[in-house]
Scaffold this active site. Sequence first.
Site, PDB file in Angstrom:
ATOM      1  N   CYS A   1     -10.951   2.773  -0.027  1.00 50.89           N
ATOM      2  CA  CYS A   1      -9.471   3.088   0.211  1.00 50.89           C
ATOM      3  C   CYS A   1      -9.245   2.317   1.583  1.00 50.89           C
ATOM      4  O   CYS A   1     -10.125   2.544   2.531  1.00 50.89           O
ATOM      5  CB  CYS A   1      -9.350   4.457   0.609  1.00 50.89           C
TER       6      CYS A   1
ATOM      7  N   ASP B   1       0.811  -1.111   0.039  1.00 51.06           N
ATOM      8  CA  ASP B   1      -0.020  -0.180  -0.120  1.00 51.06           C
ATOM      9  C   ASP B   1       0.984   1.324  -0.119  1.00 51.06           C
ATOM     10  O   ASP B   1       2.247   1.135   0.284  1.00 51.06           O
ATOM     11  CB  ASP B   1      -1.117   0.053   1.340  1.00 51.06           C
ATOM     12  N   SER B   2       0.386   2.415  -0.119  1.00 53.47           N
ATOM     13  CA  SER B   2       1.058   3.631  -0.118  1.00 53.47           C
ATOM     14  C   SER B   2       1.672   3.653   1.397  1.00 53.47           C
ATOM     15  O   SER B   2       2.443   4.576   1.658  1.00 53.47           O
ATOM     16  CB  SER B   2       0.181   4.959  -0.612  1.00 53.47           C
TER      17      SER B   2
ATOM     18  N   CYS C   1      -4.392  -1.536  -1.758  1.00 58.05           N
ATOM     19  CA  CYS C   1      -4.489  -0.190  -2.115  1.00 58.05           C
ATOM     20  C   CYS C   1      -5.404  -0.137  -3.236  1.00 58.05           C
ATOM     21  O   CYS C   1      -5.182  -0.751  -4.401  1.00 58.05           O
ATOM     22  CB  CYS C   1      -3.010   0.280  -2.395  1.00 58.05           C
TER      23      CYS C   1
ATOM     24  N   GLU D   1      -3.002   9.247   8.203  1.00 64.16           N
ATOM     25  CA  GLU D   1      -1.470   8.887   8.369  1.00 64.16           C
ATOM     26  C   GLU D   1      -0.804   9.919   9.376  1.00 64.16           C
ATOM     27  O   GLU D   1       0.369   9.700   9.875  1.00 64.16           O
ATOM     28  CB  GLU D   1      -0.952   9.087   7.112  1.00 64.16           C
TER      29      GLU D   1
ATOM     30  N   HIS E   1      -7.303   2.912   3.805  1.00 64.72           N
ATOM     31  CA  HIS E   1      -7.062   3.420   4.944  1.00 64.72           C
ATOM     32  C   HIS E   1      -8.383   3.843   5.643  1.00 64.72           C
ATOM     33  O   HIS E   1      -8.175   4.075   6.923  1.00 64.72           O
ATOM     34  CB  HIS E   1      -6.559   4.897   4.724  1.00 64.72           C
TER      35      HIS E   1
END
Length: 291
Positions: free
Chosen positions: A185, A12-13, A74, A153, A187
């Site tokens: 997403c 993932d990022s 992701c 994040e 996240h």
Amino acid sequence: MAKSNAPIGIYDSGAGGLTVWQALRKVLKEDLIYYADTGHLPYGDKSRQQIISYSDTVINFLKKFKVKAIIAACNTSSALAVPIFQPQSSIPIFGVIEPAVQSAISISKNNRVGLLATNATVNSGAYDKIFAQQAPLIKLFSQGCPKLVPLIEAGQYDGPEVEAAVKEYVLPLLKNDVDTIVLGCTHYPFILPVIRRIAGGDVAIVDPAWQTALNVKKSLADMGILSNQTQANYSFYVSGDPWEFSVRAHQFLGEKLDNVSKHIQSEIEAETGAEAGLKSLIPIWRGKKDE
Ligand code: DGL
């Protein structure tokens, strides 16, 4: 032919893919190598070409470990890069969009589904395409959410700023009378309580992590490459700051990760100036975060 006890790569990022990692860990006994491309975070506001190029670097890095499969945990990479790399790859590459759509189709009763995702995912039209193929009667309402990944994040999972952003993104979906909202997403499950609070009890929230893990298990079993191990090993690579990633992971998982290594991507280090002079793409600094 891939060896059944070879590891699985997952990327993932940033920390978002841990939502999928966590489901994989529950469903499978497989060695997992997780890559967080935090040096390029967030992916969601990058160009198509950048997202493809970042994903290419990560996929190639994971392949050096002789992984038997790769999971793009992701949505942004699943939308833009997986369709390019999957057909030409010697090992399977799984994305998270099909499982998300599959879950939403099985849940929605009024055929009105909302999507919360990064701008890049929404603009790619990947969800629209798969819904149109698999459930043409479903009307999809998509909402780009550029404020959410930076907040998550930064370790903000609740509070006035998160609540205001979630309202901004969720209320338009509710106005369109959706009965299901897809967390498009990886996240967003970090802030699930806030999303639930704003969406209310009548709206189903789809986190594709679980369905992704089940689909991966079935595919590996069909290919005859499920591991027969009784124990699994987990390791982590980060293109940004390993300590920051460990803190984020600890906050989300409630446990400390002790195998987080820095992967030096020379282009990132050149941008930040942190490791000027390091030119090679793959020198690996392996070690604990406090070394
Ligand atoms: N977690 C990722 C996704 O599912 C990437 C978010 C980002 O880096 O913008 O889209």
